[in-house]
Design a protein around this motif. Structure first.
Motif, mmCIF file in Angstrom:
data_model
loop_
_atom_site.group_PDB
_atom_site.id
_atom_site.type_symbol
_atom_site.label_atom_id
_atom_site.label_comp_id
_atom_site.label_asym_id
_atom_site.label_seq_id
_atom_site.Cartn_x
_atom_site.Cartn_y
_atom_site.Cartn_z
ATOM 1 N N LEU A 170 0.822 -1.213 0.000
ATOM 2 C CA LEU A 170 0.000 0.000 0.000
ATOM 3 C C LEU A 170 0.856 1.264 0.000
ATOM 4 O O LEU A 170 0.532 2.235 -0.698
ATOM 5 N N GLN A 171 1.946 1.269 0.754
ATOM 6 C CA GLN A 171 2.837 2.434 0.727
ATOM 7 C C GLN A 171 3.398 2.650 -0.671
ATOM 8 O O GLN A 171 3.478 3.784 -1.147
ATOM 9 N N GLY A 172 3.789 1.566 -1.339
ATOM 10 C CA GLY A 172 4.293 1.674 -2.700
ATOM 11 C C GLY A 172 3.235 2.190 -3.655
ATOM 12 O O GLY A 172 3.510 3.029 -4.518
ATOM 13 N N PHE A 173 2.004 1.716 -3.495
ATOM 14 C CA PHE A 173 0.894 2.181 -4.325
ATOM 15 C C PHE A 173 0.676 3.680 -4.120
ATOM 16 O O PHE A 173 0.541 4.437 -5.080
ATOM 17 N N GLU A 174 0.651 4.096 -2.871
ATOM 18 C CA GLU A 174 0.430 5.515 -2.565
ATOM 19 C C GLU A 174 1.540 6.393 -3.145
ATOM 20 O O GLU A 174 1.274 7.485 -3.646
ATOM 21 N N ALA A 175 2.746 5.911 -3.101
ATOM 22 C CA ALA A 175 3.891 6.717 -3.530
ATOM 23 C C ALA A 175 4.041 6.796 -5.037
ATOM 24 O O ALA A 175 4.528 7.809 -5.553
ATOM 25 N N ALA A 176 3.612 5.761 -5.755
ATOM 26 C CA ALA A 176 4.019 5.715 -7.165
ATOM 27 C C ALA A 176 2.957 5.242 -8.145
ATOM 28 O O ALA A 176 3.274 5.023 -9.300
ATOM 29 N N HIS A 177 1.706 5.088 -7.724
ATOM 30 C CA HIS A 177 0.745 4.561 -8.708
ATOM 31 C C HIS A 177 0.378 5.611 -9.747
ATOM 32 O O HIS A 177 0.402 6.803 -9.485
ATOM 33 N N ASP A 178 0.076 5.121 -10.930
ATOM 34 C CA ASP A 178 -0.356 5.958 -12.047
ATOM 35 C C ASP A 178 -1.877 5.856 -12.119
ATOM 36 O O ASP A 178 -2.410 4.819 -12.504
ATOM 37 N N PRO A 179 -2.602 6.908 -11.759
ATOM 38 C CA PRO A 179 -4.069 6.826 -11.707
ATOM 39 C C PRO A 179 -4.726 6.577 -13.062
ATOM 40 O O PRO A 179 -5.892 6.204 -13.114
ATOM 41 N N THR A 180 -3.997 6.747 -14.156
ATOM 42 C CA THR A 180 -4.593 6.452 -15.458
ATOM 43 C C THR A 180 -4.685 4.956 -15.716
ATOM 44 O O THR A 180 -5.490 4.524 -16.538
ATOM 45 N N CYS A 181 -3.867 4.165 -15.012
ATOM 46 C CA CYS A 181 -3.890 2.722 -15.255
ATOM 47 C C CYS A 181 -3.815 1.883 -13.976
ATOM 48 O O CYS A 181 -3.672 0.662 -14.049
ATOM 49 N N GLU A 182 -3.922 2.523 -12.814
ATOM 50 C CA GLU A 182 -3.902 1.802 -11.537
ATOM 51 C C GLU A 182 -4.913 2.447 -10.597
ATOM 52 O O GLU A 182 -5.013 3.675 -10.533
ATOM 53 N N HIS A 183 -5.644 1.596 -9.882
ATOM 54 C CA HIS A 183 -6.686 2.127 -8.997
ATOM 55 C C HIS A 183 -6.976 1.112 -7.901
ATOM 56 O O HIS A 183 -6.800 -0.087 -8.094
ATOM 57 N N GLY A 184 -7.463 1.605 -6.783
ATOM 58 C CA GLY A 184 -7.919 0.755 -5.695
ATOM 59 C C GLY A 184 -9.292 1.204 -5.242
ATOM 60 O O GLY A 184 -9.613 2.403 -5.307
ATOM 61 N N TRP A 185 -10.115 0.245 -4.795
ATOM 62 C CA TRP A 185 -11.464 0.540 -4.312
ATOM 63 C C TRP A 185 -11.670 -0.086 -2.946
ATOM 64 O O TRP A 185 -11.168 -1.176 -2.672
ATOM 65 N N ILE A 186 -12.445 0.620 -2.146
ATOM 66 C CA ILE A 186 -12.880 0.108 -0.850
ATOM 67 C C ILE A 186 -14.402 0.024 -0.903
ATOM 68 O O ILE A 186 -15.069 1.012 -1.239
#
Length: 160
Positions: free
Chosen positions: A43-59
């Motif tokens: 999750l820390q890695g996702f928060e720091a470096a995800h590209d919102p055009t091709c990566e996403h998370g849902w709760i």
């Protein structure tokens, strides 16, 4: 289950997601504390470096209370990876897992991915059945020792 909202993941969700993964996997499978630490790192890695055009998370939330999660991340240019798919026990068997999976796969298609892959454990029978119903195929099963328990890791994949 239609009143349940699928909201974007934010860093404020991390403590709940780490705790829920750690608690549920310890109870169900005997995983040690290295597992929630791994979830926190992911999750820390996702928060720091995800590209919102091709990566996403849902709760998934009911009246603001989290019930589950799913993430779509980039593995390669044409391959999305499903990660951190979790449902609390009280949310299972009501179609929410299918809703989350549909949202994740729909996002992956819209982002231009041509296939989706995931890793799971053979012991997650309900999740494996859901994957199979949705066109995923198990490519390989490998006995491993992770999180202080003997497991059979599986890699699943499907075209989008």
């Amino acid at each position: 289950m239609t009143s349940i909202a699928l909201t974007p993941y934010t860093p404020a969700d991390r403590p709940w997601l780490v705790e829920a993964h750690g608690r549920l996997y310890a109870e169900a499978e005997g995983f040690d504390q290295s597992f929630p630490r791994l979830v926190d790192e992911i999750l820390q890695g996702f928060e720091a470096a995800h590209d919102p055009t091709c990566e996403h998370g849902w709760i998934a939330r009911d009246a603001g209370q989290p019930l589950g999660s799913i993430f779509c991340v980039r593995q390669e240019d044409e391959t999305a990876k499903l990660r951190l798919f979790l449902l609390l026990p009280e949310a299972r068997g009501k179609g929410l897992g299918q809703r989350l999976l549909d949202r994740c796969m729909g996002f992956a298609r819209e982002a231009g991915y041509r296939r989706m892959t995931l890793w799971t454990h053979e012991s997650h029978r309900a999740a494996c059945a859901l994957y199979a119903r949705n066109g995923f195929s198990c490519l390989r099963s490998t006995p491993v020792q992770n999180f202080s328990v003997a497991l059979v890791e599986q890699q699943w994949e499907r075209p989008l």
